[in-house]
Design an enzyme around this catalytic site. Structure first.
Site, mmCIF file in Angstrom:
data_model
loop_
_atom_site.group_PDB
_atom_site.id
_atom_site.type_symbol
_atom_site.label_atom_id
_atom_site.label_comp_id
_atom_site.label_asym_id
_atom_site.label_seq_id
_atom_site.Cartn_x
_atom_site.Cartn_y
_atom_site.Cartn_z
ATOM 1 N N GLU A 27 -6.936 4.400 7.868
ATOM 2 C CA GLU A 27 -6.755 5.828 7.551
ATOM 3 C C GLU A 27 -7.979 6.385 6.833
ATOM 4 O OE1 GLU A 27 -2.966 5.410 5.595
ATOM 5 O OE2 GLU A 27 -2.044 4.878 7.511
ATOM 6 N N GLU A 68 -5.329 -5.256 10.590
ATOM 7 C CA GLU A 68 -4.342 -4.206 10.816
ATOM 8 C C GLU A 68 -4.668 -3.491 12.119
ATOM 9 O OE1 GLU A 68 -2.432 -3.016 6.838
ATOM 10 O OE2 GLU A 68 -4.174 -1.748 7.147
ATOM 11 N N GLY A 106 2.234 2.156 10.778
ATOM 12 C CA GLY A 106 3.135 3.292 10.619
ATOM 13 C C GLY A 106 3.785 3.746 11.909
ATOM 14 N N LYS A 152 0.041 4.244 -0.268
ATOM 15 C CA LYS A 152 -0.634 5.412 0.330
ATOM 16 C C LYS A 152 -0.452 6.644 -0.565
ATOM 17 C CE LYS A 152 0.155 3.349 4.829
ATOM 18 N NZ LYS A 152 0.043 3.525 6.266
ATOM 19 N N ASN A 211 0.865 -1.182 0.000
ATOM 20 C CA ASN A 211 0.000 0.000 0.000
ATOM 21 C C ASN A 211 0.899 1.228 0.000
ATOM 22 O OD1 ASN A 211 -1.808 2.042 0.502
ATOM 23 N ND2 ASN A 211 -2.294 1.382 2.604
ATOM 24 N N HIS A 236 -9.550 0.784 4.930
ATOM 25 C CA HIS A 236 -8.274 1.002 5.619
ATOM 26 C C HIS A 236 -8.506 1.958 6.795
ATOM 27 C CE1 HIS A 236 -4.181 2.319 6.419
ATOM 28 N NE2 HIS A 236 -3.778 1.231 5.786
ATOM 29 N N SER A 239 3.427 -2.244 10.346
ATOM 30 C CA SER A 239 4.880 -2.194 10.536
ATOM 31 C C SER A 239 5.564 -3.532 10.214
ATOM 32 C CB SER A 239 5.220 -1.724 11.949
ATOM 33 O OG SER A 239 4.688 -0.423 12.173
HETATM 34 C C1 PEP Z 1 -0.797 -0.063 5.988
HETATM 35 O O1 PEP Z 1 -0.898 1.112 5.703
HETATM 36 O O2 PEP Z 1 -1.654 -0.850 5.563
HETATM 37 C C2 PEP Z 1 0.326 -0.480 6.817
HETATM 38 C C3 PEP Z 1 0.316 -1.670 7.312
HETATM 39 O O3 PEP Z 1 1.332 0.451 7.022
HETATM 40 P P1 PEP Z 1 2.774 0.169 7.735
HETATM 41 O O4 PEP Z 1 3.310 -1.115 7.149
HETATM 42 O O5 PEP Z 1 3.580 1.350 7.362
HETATM 43 O O6 PEP Z 1 2.511 0.040 9.180
#
Ligand code: PEP
Length: 250
Positions: free
Chosen positions: A94, A164, A170, A8, A6, A92, A210
């Site tokens: 976000e 997630e 992040g 973003k 992703n 997601h 992460s």
């Molecule tokens: C994501 O945005 O789906 C995600 C898992 O981000 P990160 O790997 O940066 O935590």
């Protein structure tokens, strides 16, 4: 196994083309792992061309629940199909936090995505306060039940779920392999309840939060962890390829 990146709101058109080409080179041929990249809308077409001829598929990061109409600024499922999308990330955290996405809107989008033969990657996950209160399973159950309401096992394309935990996205904090395994087992049970053993057991459940080259293998080796949704590390072709290799090694 599926590893999806992703990107973003990162990469302009030039950078997206470069990253896609670098991912194709770094990932190379894969066995037993599906790979996808999800760039911003404006680069979908170019990235689709850049990965053409490889096994890497393209996904979008969101879509609108209507096919067309007076929805200024929005992008629909048929539009995503027209630029080569195979997947679409829906719900997601976000999008939930900054754009008012709800379980009901996720559900409407899931139905439209499936009708358009896109594979939805439906994201669920609890906030830190939910986990601290010990209600993470209830939160994820509600998100999944509402998000997948009235989705029958007769979908034409497929379905992926991504767990997630919001507190791990992040932040550099990762759910422990035990925490991930426990939640993935819980999600598996919900999927089996809704879709039956045959289908429920085969829906990919991705872990996201992460994931890095250094922790991917341990996470992916756990029961019901069928790959990862990768944010930050997907912006480095080398790191992303290393995570794909970790999935291959499982
Ligand atoms: C994501 O945005 O789906 C995600 C898992 O981000 P990160 O790997 O940066 O935590």
């Amino acid at each position: 196994m599926l590893v999806a990146g992703n990107w973003k709101m990162n990469t302009d058109l030039t950078a997206a083309r470069q990253l896609a080409s670098a991912v194709v080179s770094a990932v190379g041929a894969t066995s037993g792992v599906d790979v996808a990249v999800c760039p911003p809308y404006v680069s979908l077409d170019a990235v689709f061309s850049a990965v053409h001829g490889s096994t890497i598929r393209v996904g979008a990061q969101d879509m609108h629940a209507e096919d067309s109409g007076a929805f200024t600024g929005a992008i629909s499922a048929p539009m995503l199909r027209s630029v080569g999308c195979h997947y679409v990330i829906l719900g997601h955290s976000e999008r939930r936090e900054y754009f008012g996405e709800t379980d009901a809107s996720v559900n409407a989008k899931v139905h439209k995505a499936i009708a358009a033969k896109l594979v939805p990657i439906v994201c669920v996950g609890e906030r830190l306060e939910d986990r601290d209160a010990g209600v993470q399973n209830d939160v994820v159950s509600a998100q999944l039940k509402k998000g997948l309401e009235d989705v029958s096992s007769a979908w034409p394309s497929g379905l992926v779920v991504a767990y997630e935990p919001v507190w791990a996205i992040g932040t550099g904090r990762t759910a422990s392999p035990e925490q991930a395994e426990a939640m993935h087992g819980h999600i598996r049970g919900l999927l089996v309840d809704q879709f039956g053993e045959e289908i429920g057991r085969h829906i990919f459940i991705l872990y996201g939060g992460s994931v890095k080259p250094g922790n991917a293998a341990e996470l992916f080796s756990r029961n019901d962890v069928d790959g990862g949704l990768i944010g930050g590390a997907a912006l480095s072709a080398e790191d992303f390829a290393a995570i794909v290799r970790a999935a291959e090694g499982v």
